[in-house]
Design a protein around this motif. Structure first.
Motif, PDB file in Angstrom:
ATOM      1  N   TYR A  97      -0.122  -3.811  -6.573  1.00  0.00           N
ATOM      2  CA  TYR A  97       0.332  -3.372  -5.373  1.00  0.00           C
ATOM      3  C   TYR A  97       1.873  -3.678  -5.522  1.00  0.00           C
ATOM      4  O   TYR A  97       2.651  -4.608  -5.258  1.00  0.00           O
ATOM      5  CB  TYR A  97      -0.063  -4.338  -4.087  1.00  0.00           C
ATOM      6  CG  TYR A  97       0.118  -3.575  -2.617  1.00  0.00           C
ATOM      7  CD1 TYR A  97       0.178  -2.313  -2.583  1.00  0.00           C
ATOM      8  CD2 TYR A  97       0.217  -4.541  -1.646  1.00  0.00           C
ATOM      9  CE1 TYR A  97       0.507  -1.652  -1.416  1.00  0.00           C
ATOM     10  CE2 TYR A  97       0.261  -3.758  -0.389  1.00  0.00           C
ATOM     11  CZ  TYR A  97       0.371  -2.513  -0.109  1.00  0.00           C
ATOM     12  OH  TYR A  97       0.503  -1.953   1.007  1.00  0.00           O
ATOM     13  N   ALA A 111      -7.458   9.004  -2.972  1.00  0.00           N
ATOM     14  CA  ALA A 111      -6.302   8.262  -3.282  1.00  0.00           C
ATOM     15  C   ALA A 111      -5.267   8.646  -2.338  1.00  0.00           C
ATOM     16  O   ALA A 111      -5.320  10.095  -2.120  1.00  0.00           O
ATOM     17  CB  ALA A 111      -5.762   8.311  -4.551  1.00  0.00           C
ATOM     18  N   SER A 112      -4.516   7.800  -1.757  1.00  0.00           N
ATOM     19  CA  SER A 112      -3.387   8.057  -0.807  1.00  0.00           C
ATOM     20  C   SER A 112      -2.016   7.868  -1.547  1.00  0.00           C
ATOM     21  O   SER A 112      -2.028   6.881  -2.291  1.00  0.00           O
ATOM     22  CB  SER A 112      -3.461   7.291   0.499  1.00  0.00           C
ATOM     23  OG  SER A 112      -2.117   7.552   1.204  1.00  0.00           O
ATOM     24  N   HIS A 134       1.426   4.303   1.227  1.00  0.00           N
ATOM     25  CA  HIS A 134       0.901   2.870   1.485  1.00  0.00           C
ATOM     26  C   HIS A 134       1.836   2.061   2.206  1.00  0.00           C
ATOM     27  O   HIS A 134       2.964   2.425   2.405  1.00  0.00           O
ATOM     28  CB  HIS A 134       0.688   1.918  -0.057  1.00  0.00           C
ATOM     29  CG  HIS A 134      -0.197   2.651  -0.989  1.00  0.00           C
ATOM     30  ND1 HIS A 134       0.190   3.061  -2.229  1.00  0.00           N
ATOM     31  CD2 HIS A 134      -1.473   3.214  -0.794  1.00  0.00           C
ATOM     32  CE1 HIS A 134      -0.872   3.580  -2.946  1.00  0.00           C
ATOM     33  NE2 HIS A 134      -1.989   3.788  -1.983  1.00  0.00           N
ATOM     34  N   LEU A 167      -2.643   1.150   5.126  1.00  0.00           N
ATOM     35  CA  LEU A 167      -3.210   1.949   3.971  1.00  0.00           C
ATOM     36  C   LEU A 167      -2.808   1.143   2.718  1.00  0.00           C
ATOM     37  O   LEU A 167      -1.403   0.742   2.506  1.00  0.00           O
ATOM     38  CB  LEU A 167      -2.710   3.304   4.043  1.00  0.00           C
ATOM     39  CG  LEU A 167      -3.125   4.114   4.948  1.00  0.00           C
ATOM     40  CD1 LEU A 167      -1.987   5.501   4.922  1.00  0.00           C
ATOM     41  CD2 LEU A 167      -4.411   4.677   4.888  1.00  0.00           C
ATOM     42  N   THR A 168      -3.767   0.728   1.919  1.00  0.00           N
ATOM     43  CA  THR A 168      -3.482   0.081   0.584  1.00  0.00           C
ATOM     44  C   THR A 168      -4.286   0.845  -0.539  1.00  0.00           C
ATOM     45  O   THR A 168      -5.383   1.294  -0.209  1.00  0.00           O
ATOM     46  CB  THR A 168      -3.471  -1.415   0.492  1.00  0.00           C
ATOM     47  OG1 THR A 168      -4.959  -1.559   0.453  1.00  0.00           O
ATOM     48  CG2 THR A 168      -3.025  -2.155   1.785  1.00  0.00           C
ATOM     49  N   PRO A 169      -3.714   0.488  -1.703  1.00  0.00           N
ATOM     50  CA  PRO A 169      -4.900   0.834  -2.710  1.00  0.00           C
ATOM     51  C   PRO A 169      -5.984  -0.098  -3.194  1.00  0.00           C
ATOM     52  O   PRO A 169      -5.638  -1.373  -2.406  1.00  0.00           O
ATOM     53  CB  PRO A 169      -3.737   0.894  -4.183  1.00  0.00           C
ATOM     54  CG  PRO A 169      -2.728   0.170  -3.515  1.00  0.00           C
ATOM     55  CD  PRO A 169      -2.476   0.183  -2.239  1.00  0.00           C
ATOM     56  N   ARG A 185      -9.678   5.430  -4.666  1.00  0.00           N
ATOM     57  CA  ARG A 185      -9.825   5.164  -3.364  1.00  0.00           C
ATOM     58  C   ARG A 185      -8.883   4.254  -2.621  1.00  0.00           C
ATOM     59  O   ARG A 185      -8.031   3.933  -3.150  1.00  0.00           O
ATOM     60  CB  ARG A 185     -11.219   4.105  -3.485  1.00  0.00           C
ATOM     61  CG  ARG A 185     -12.209   4.806  -4.069  1.00  0.00           C
ATOM     62  CD  ARG A 185     -13.385   3.680  -4.233  1.00  0.00           C
ATOM     63  NE  ARG A 185     -14.265   3.859  -2.922  1.00  0.00           N
ATOM     64  CZ  ARG A 185     -15.413   2.865  -2.672  1.00  0.00           C
ATOM     65  NH1 ARG A 185     -15.393   1.715  -3.164  1.00  0.00           N
ATOM     66  NH2 ARG A 185     -15.763   3.252  -1.613  1.00  0.00           N
ATOM     67  N   THR A 186      -9.251   4.371  -1.395  1.00  0.00           N
ATOM     68  CA  THR A 186      -7.900   3.840  -0.449  1.00  0.00           C
ATOM     69  C   THR A 186      -8.630   2.852   0.613  1.00  0.00           C
ATOM     70  O   THR A 186      -9.356   3.260   1.423  1.00  0.00           O
ATOM     71  CB  THR A 186      -7.158   5.074   0.587  1.00  0.00           C
ATOM     72  OG1 THR A 186      -6.539   5.853  -0.535  1.00  0.00           O
ATOM     73  CG2 THR A 186      -5.984   4.323   1.193  1.00  0.00           C
ATOM     74  N   ASN A 187      -7.933   1.785   0.656  1.00  0.00           N
ATOM     75  CA  ASN A 187      -8.400   0.778   1.802  1.00  0.00           C
ATOM     76  C   ASN A 187      -7.672   1.134   2.932  1.00  0.00           C
ATOM     77  O   ASN A 187      -6.366   1.003   3.100  1.00  0.00           O
ATOM     78  CB  ASN A 187      -7.992  -0.555   1.074  1.00  0.00           C
ATOM     79  CG  ASN A 187      -8.234  -1.661   2.106  1.00  0.00           C
ATOM     80  OD1 ASN A 187      -9.194  -2.006   2.521  1.00  0.00           O
ATOM     81  ND2 ASN A 187      -7.158  -2.562   2.846  1.00  0.00           N
ATOM     82  N   TRP A 188      -7.994   1.148   4.128  1.00  0.00           N
ATOM     83  CA  TRP A 188      -7.528   1.305   5.448  1.00  0.00           C
ATOM     84  C   TRP A 188      -7.950   0.254   6.609  1.00  0.00           C
ATOM     85  O   TRP A 188      -8.711  -0.350   6.374  1.00  0.00           O
ATOM     86  CB  TRP A 188      -7.752   2.704   5.964  1.00  0.00           C
ATOM     87  CG  TRP A 188      -9.131   2.952   6.394  1.00  0.00           C
ATOM     88  CD1 TRP A 188     -10.080   3.574   5.622  1.00  0.00           C
ATOM     89  CD2 TRP A 188      -9.632   2.850   7.624  1.00  0.00           C
ATOM     90  NE1 TRP A 188     -11.299   3.808   6.200  1.00  0.00           N
ATOM     91  CE2 TRP A 188     -11.079   3.214   7.650  1.00  0.00           C
ATOM     92  CE3 TRP A 188      -9.242   2.334   8.907  1.00  0.00           C
ATOM     93  CZ2 TRP A 188     -11.799   3.235   8.455  1.00  0.00           C
ATOM     94  CZ3 TRP A 188     -10.225   2.140   9.847  1.00  0.00           C
ATOM     95  CH2 TRP A 188     -11.392   2.714   9.836  1.00  0.00           C
ATOM     96  N   ILE A 213      -7.911  10.267   7.097  1.00  0.00           N
ATOM     97  CA  ILE A 213      -8.794   9.081   6.761  1.00  0.00           C
ATOM     98  C   ILE A 213      -9.900   8.834   7.779  1.00  0.00           C
ATOM     99  O   ILE A 213     -11.028   8.618   7.180  1.00  0.00           O
ATOM    100  CB  ILE A 213      -7.983   7.646   6.734  1.00  0.00           C
ATOM    101  CG1 ILE A 213      -6.950   7.707   5.678  1.00  0.00           C
ATOM    102  CG2 ILE A 213      -8.685   6.506   7.014  1.00  0.00           C
ATOM    103  CD1 ILE A 213      -7.259   7.124   4.233  1.00  0.00           C
TER     104      ILE A 213
END
Length: 356
Positions: A70, A178-179, A182, A194-196, A201-204, A231
């Motif tokens: 990150y 993927a976004s 971030h 928003l994070t990788p 895939r993207t964690n939200w 999202i």
């Protein structure tokens, strides 16, 4: 000479402390109230200090195989204007390695695999601990790693400290794309992150006023910058996770009882780790880190002082971890108030002054 320990709770902190004690030759029993390991969840952030602790526990390499770096993230307004940069580059320059993000199931699996490889640990699921005093009497050391509503904490440290609401509901999930954006977006009384988490895939996560439902959630962010509306539109609401945000208050005066005089008339040596000791809001992303740091520090103190020096080991653990963990918890709670305010003009002006 080694001893016998019972660890209550098989989350990140419980698994990590069981590994540390077992590597030191202790006999370890791990009790978990659920019927299996809790593998659901989204991303955990791992600061370099927590990565170092995982290395000392022997699981750092396994974690890095599934984690992603990150390195770049910003704080934005709902229309997409950048207010500040998160200090990720500064963290990497100072530590010589980046912060990592890892899916919670992958971290749990890495810890569980290491515990299996070590062998000699008795693991019991479906165990609701009712008689903490009796359990403590059966072992040299009792470790409470049983979360915010810790039965060990309530029985041995009193009921003064407990879960306290902060007035927000958290919704979290993972999108299957993927976004390129971030970080966090701060609105009026709510925010979105928003994070990788892994390639593609993207964690939200979203923090919104308490009681907000899944049906209401997309409407709160429909006019925010891309990809936030996408999202929420393209992820299955049935996969979203929700919880009322809470923290532990007031802060505990100690994380340990060293067996000299006991507590509430009971003897025994007890230590708390992770959320049982200092549950915090997720704003700084340090919950998993502090649990790992607690677990490794406790196991290291036990090794350094030996079985006969266990009271000294517990006091050394408390000195190393309590103030540090409680400072992080206080900072996280303060950041939640700052980010969730309705007074956005002053907040955004202050955010522009933050070092990146």
């Amino acid at each position: 000479m080694t001893g016998s320990a019972v660890v209550v709770g098989a989350g990140v902190g419980g698994l990590a402390v069981a590994i540390g004690l077992r590597r030191a030759g202790w006999r370890v029993t791990l009790l978990e109230r659920r019927t299996e390991l809790e593998r659901y969840g989204t991303a955990f952030a791992l600061h370099p200090t927590a990565q170092d602790a995982l290395d000392r526990l022997g699981v750092g390499a396994a974690v890095r195989r599934r984690a992603v770096p990150y390195r770049c993230a910003q704080v934005r307004t709902p229309d997409g204007r950048v207010l500040a940069r998160l200090p990720l580059e500064r963290v990497e320059r100072k530590a010589g390695r980046p912060e990592l993000l890892i899916s919670r199931p992958y971290l749990i699996d890495a810890l569980a695999d290491e515990l299996d490889a070590l062998g000699g640990v008795t693991v019991a699921f479906g165990e609701n601990v009712a008689d903490v005093a009796a359990l403590s009497a059966e072992h040299d050391l009792l470790v409470g790693a049983d979360g915010l509503r810790s039965a060990v904490r309530a029985a041995r440290f009193g009921a003064d400290s407990g879960p306290r609401k902060v007035g927000s509901t958290a919704w979290i999930g993972i999108a299957d794309f993927a976004s390129s954006v971030h970080g966090e977006t701060w609105g009026k009384g709510r925010f979105f992150g928003l994070t990788p988490v892994e390639p593609g895939r993207t964690n939200w996560y979203a923090a919104v006023p308490e009681g907000t439902t899944a049906v209401e959630l997309p409407d709160l962010f429909e006019d925010w910058h891309d990809p936030i509306p996408r999202i929420l539109a393209e992820t299955d609401p049935t996969s979203w996770l929700c919880y009322e945000m809470r923290h532990l208050s007031p802060a505990l005066p100690t994380f340990v009882h060293d067996g000299r005089g006991g507590s509430g008339g009971h003897g025994g040596r007890v230590a708390l780790v992770g959320d049982a000791a200092h549950a915090m809001t997720p704003n700084l992303g340090q919950g998993a880190c502090t649990a790992v740091l607690d677990a490794e520090a406790l196991a290291r103190a036990v090794v350094q002082h030996g079985h006969t020096g266990l009271p000294d080991a517990l006091r050394a653990y408390d000195r190393e971890r309590r103030r540090s963990a409680q400072r992080v918890a206080f900072a996280s709670r303060s950041l939640h108030r700052f980010v969730s305010t309705e007074h956005t003009r002053l907040r955004d002006a202050a955010a522009r002054l933050l070092p990146g």
